[in-house]
Design a protein around this motif. Structure first.
Motif: not given
Length: 287
Positions: A95-97, A269-272, A11-12, A4-5
């Motif tokens: 909510l489960f994004p 997706p994990i941003t960092r 945002e994670v 889910a991007n």
């Protein structure tokens, strides 16, 4: 992995040490996640400058430590859909994004079907899939045993401006509801289910996903229309392979309807780090 991007309001930010740092609109939360067994890339102010931090208790459960003033609830958007977010006592936010990957898929399936679609959403929680399906033009029956979750789902539908769509909200045990629909002869073109790992029915009936899911899936077959559009199974049960869902759909849906089956992990997706966070799994049958 189905990622889910395409979120803007979620945002994670980072992960590590058994926790995730996430942004819900303008609110930053820090929550535990058992999948995150790697260390943090860096320990900086972002991990401390949060609105809320959920601390897991060694004896089970846990509690929120609120570090900044927060409204009782706030709103996030996904495309044209809107949802109320609220930190609950069991760490969730309503909510489960990662499910946005499923919402996008079902919205496309429904809007391109070229015919009226009747959707049954079982174990429907706060209605993410219900709102998505209704927005794409489907008629939806939303079933969950928890009265508070059904009310939350109604509010999400109204928040998205879809209160006039043909959606029925039912607070009931999903197994008994499916049995009644069998007796009534009601049929659905699409079924969505997000069953728990463990649970108890109103009569004390024990639900254990490993032993209960297949017979329940079989019972749902009897309320499918002659030309179903899709069947979607979500699972957050650890230790279960997506191939199990493929096998179950192959044994039930494939012989009767043909179609295509796919399964895999849901992810964010994990941003960092640029990595992806696994967040459960799905099995899909589609026309």
């Amino acid at each position: 992995m189905y990622i889910a991007n395409d979120w803007k309001d979620y945002e994670v930010i980072d992960t590590g040490g058994g926790e995730k740092l996430e942004r819900w609109g303008d609110v930053v939360l820090r929550r535990p996640d058992p999948q995150i067994i790697w260390p943090r890339s860096k320990e900086d102010h972002a991990w401390k400058d949060v609105h809320g931090h959920y601390h897991r208790s060694s004896s089970g459960g846990g509690e929120w430590e609120m570090k900044k003033a927060l409204p009782e609830r706030w709103t996030v958007s996904y495309d044209k859909l809107k949802f109320h977010i609220r930190p609950t006592s069991f760490k969730h936010t309503g909510l489960f994004p990662e499910q946005a990957a499923n919402w996008r898929w079902m919205m496309d399936k429904i809007s391109n079907a070229g015919r009226p679609i009747q959707v049954l959403n079982l174990f429907a929680y706060t209605g993410g899939a219900t709102v998505a399906a209704a927005s794409a033009g489907a008629s939806v029956v939303h079933v969950d045993a928890a009265k508070g979750m059904v009310q939350w789902a109604k509010e999400n539908l109204e928040l998205s401006g879809l209160q006039d769509r043909p959606v029925r909200f039912i607070t009931d045990d999903v197994f008994k509801f499916v049995q009644r629909e069998q007796r009534r002869g009601n049929k659905y073109d699409a079924i969505i289910m997000d069953p728990p790992s463990y649970g108890r029915g109103p009569g004390g009936e024990m639900w254990k996903l490993e032993s209960s899911l297949y017979p329940f899936l079989e019972s749902c077959m009897s309320i499918l229309s002659d030309q179903p559009l899709f069947m979607l199974i979500n699972s957050y049960t650890t230790g279960l392979s997506p191939t199990v869902l493929t096998n179950m759909l192959t044994m039930t849906m494939k012989p009767r309807y043909g179609g295509t089956i796919s399964s895999g992990e849901l992810g964010l997706p994990i941003t960092r780090s640029g990595l992806n966070l696994p967040c459960g799994m799905l099995g899909r049958w589609e026309e």
